[in-house]
Design an enzyme around this catalytic site. Structure first.
Site, PDB file in Angstrom:
ATOM      1  N   GLY A 149    -125.618 -73.543 108.278  1.00 23.89           N
ATOM      2  CA  GLY A 149    -126.889 -73.616 107.578  1.00 23.89           C
ATOM      3  C   GLY A 149    -126.955 -72.494 106.559  1.00 23.89           C
ATOM      4  O   GLY A 149    -126.337 -71.441 106.744  1.00 23.89           O
ATOM      5  N   CYS A 174    -126.578 -64.809 111.865  1.00 26.08           N
ATOM      6  CA  CYS A 174    -127.056 -65.071 110.502  1.00 26.08           C
ATOM      7  C   CYS A 174    -126.047 -64.573 109.485  1.00 26.08           C
ATOM      8  O   CYS A 174    -125.520 -63.471 109.618  1.00 26.08           O
ATOM      9  CB  CYS A 174    -128.395 -64.365 110.302  1.00 26.08           C
ATOM     10  N   LEU A 175    -125.825 -65.389 108.463  1.00 25.67           N
ATOM     11  CA  LEU A 175    -124.887 -65.005 107.402  1.00 25.67           C
ATOM     12  C   LEU A 175    -125.415 -63.817 106.601  1.00 25.67           C
ATOM     13  O   LEU A 175    -124.653 -63.169 105.897  1.00 25.67           O
ATOM     14  CB  LEU A 175    -124.630 -66.200 106.470  1.00 25.67           C
ATOM     15  N   HIS A 193    -136.149 -68.493 107.289  1.00 23.94           N
ATOM     16  CA  HIS A 193    -135.703 -67.804 106.069  1.00 23.94           C
ATOM     17  C   HIS A 193    -136.668 -68.049 104.908  1.00 23.94           C
ATOM     18  O   HIS A 193    -136.884 -67.172 104.079  1.00 23.94           O
ATOM     19  CB  HIS A 193    -134.314 -68.307 105.640  1.00 23.94           C
ATOM     20  N   HIS A 242    -134.198 -71.794 112.274  1.00 30.24           N
ATOM     21  CA  HIS A 242    -133.618 -70.583 111.677  1.00 30.24           C
ATOM     22  C   HIS A 242    -133.746 -70.645 110.141  1.00 30.24           C
ATOM     23  O   HIS A 242    -134.143 -69.667 109.504  1.00 30.24           O
ATOM     24  CB  HIS A 242    -132.146 -70.479 112.105  1.00 30.24           C
ATOM     25  N   GLU A 243    -133.427 -71.816 109.580  1.00 30.95           N
ATOM     26  CA  GLU A 243    -133.462 -71.946 108.112  1.00 30.95           C
ATOM     27  C   GLU A 243    -134.901 -71.916 107.589  1.00 30.95           C
ATOM     28  O   GLU A 243    -135.178 -71.309 106.556  1.00 30.95           O
ATOM     29  CB  GLU A 243    -132.756 -73.225 107.659  1.00 30.95           C
ATOM     30  N   GLN A 284    -131.058 -66.785 100.769  1.00 22.70           N
ATOM     31  CA  GLN A 284    -129.858 -66.035 101.146  1.00 22.70           C
ATOM     32  C   GLN A 284    -128.879 -65.865  99.983  1.00 22.70           C
ATOM     33  O   GLN A 284    -127.966 -65.046 100.054  1.00 22.70           O
ATOM     34  CB  GLN A 284    -129.135 -66.714 102.317  1.00 22.70           C
TER      35      GLN A 284
HETATM   36 ZN    ZN Z   1    -129.789 -66.849 108.622  1.00 22.40          ZN
END
Ligand code: ZN
Length: 185
Positions: free
Chosen positions: A50, A97-98, A143, A139-140, A55
């Site tokens: 995702g 998380c990225l 963000h 999660h997305e 991000q």
């Molecule tokens: Zn994330």
């Protein structure tokens, strides 16, 4: 040609903004279509399941998601202006998380969600998720509201060697952290 964009990390102010709603007219802009392609390219390269537009420094209500399993109900999808239609249950699951690279933790999220929104062409979509897919959707969407999983997580830590092995050996949904890892990879 899609290209890989830089994923910004915790501490960057854009990650903490409430992202702006997209006007459906904007979807006709070739640059917006390019953005979607770039988001997929960036997500797969990370690798991740995702990625939300903030991000990569774009404060708009857009995310891409693809669990990369054999179920086409798990993506690939572009989701624009998502909203929860239904939320139920609660369960703790591994999260990562990225934009908070290297670490994993656990978050409590709904076990089942229904999310509505628009696809990349402005068509209405409705996604139903349980388990990993449900967690990833939440999660997305977090963000897009300036929320990172570390805000609500417990036990945020660098994975031990055992945990790394566990993830790569089993690759199952139960041990896979949200967003930051690809099942079976
Ligand atoms: Zn994330």
């Amino acid at each position: 040609m899609p290209y890989i964009r830089e994923i910004i990390q915790e501490g960057h102010p854009t990650l903490r903004k409430v992202a702006k709603k997209v006007h459906l007219e904007e979807l006709k802009d070739p640059l917006m279509q390019q953005l979607f392609d770039d988001m997929f390219e960036t997500m797969y390269d990370a690798p991740g399941i995702g990625l939300a537009a903030p991000q990569i420094g774009i404060s708009k209500r857009i995310f891409t998601i693809d669990l990369q399993d054999d179920n086409d109900e798990h993506g690939p999808f572009v989701v624009v202006n998502p909203k929860f239609e239904l939320t139920e249950g609660a369960e703790w699951r591994k999260d990562g998380c990225l934009s908070y690279e290297g670490y994993i933790g656990e978050t409590e999220r709904y076990t089942r969600v229904v999310v509505t929104g628009f696809d990349r062409y402005g068509e209405k979509i409705r996604l139903e998720g349980t388990g990993l897919f449900a967690h990833c959707l939440q999660h997305e969407i977090d963000h897009l509201n300036g929320v990172l999983y570390i805000d609500k997580a417990r036990n945020v830590h660098l994975p031990t060697e055992d945990e790394d092995e566990e993830d790569s050996d089993e690759g199952g949904a139960a041990v896979e952290p949200v967003e930051a890892a690809v099942a079976g990879d």
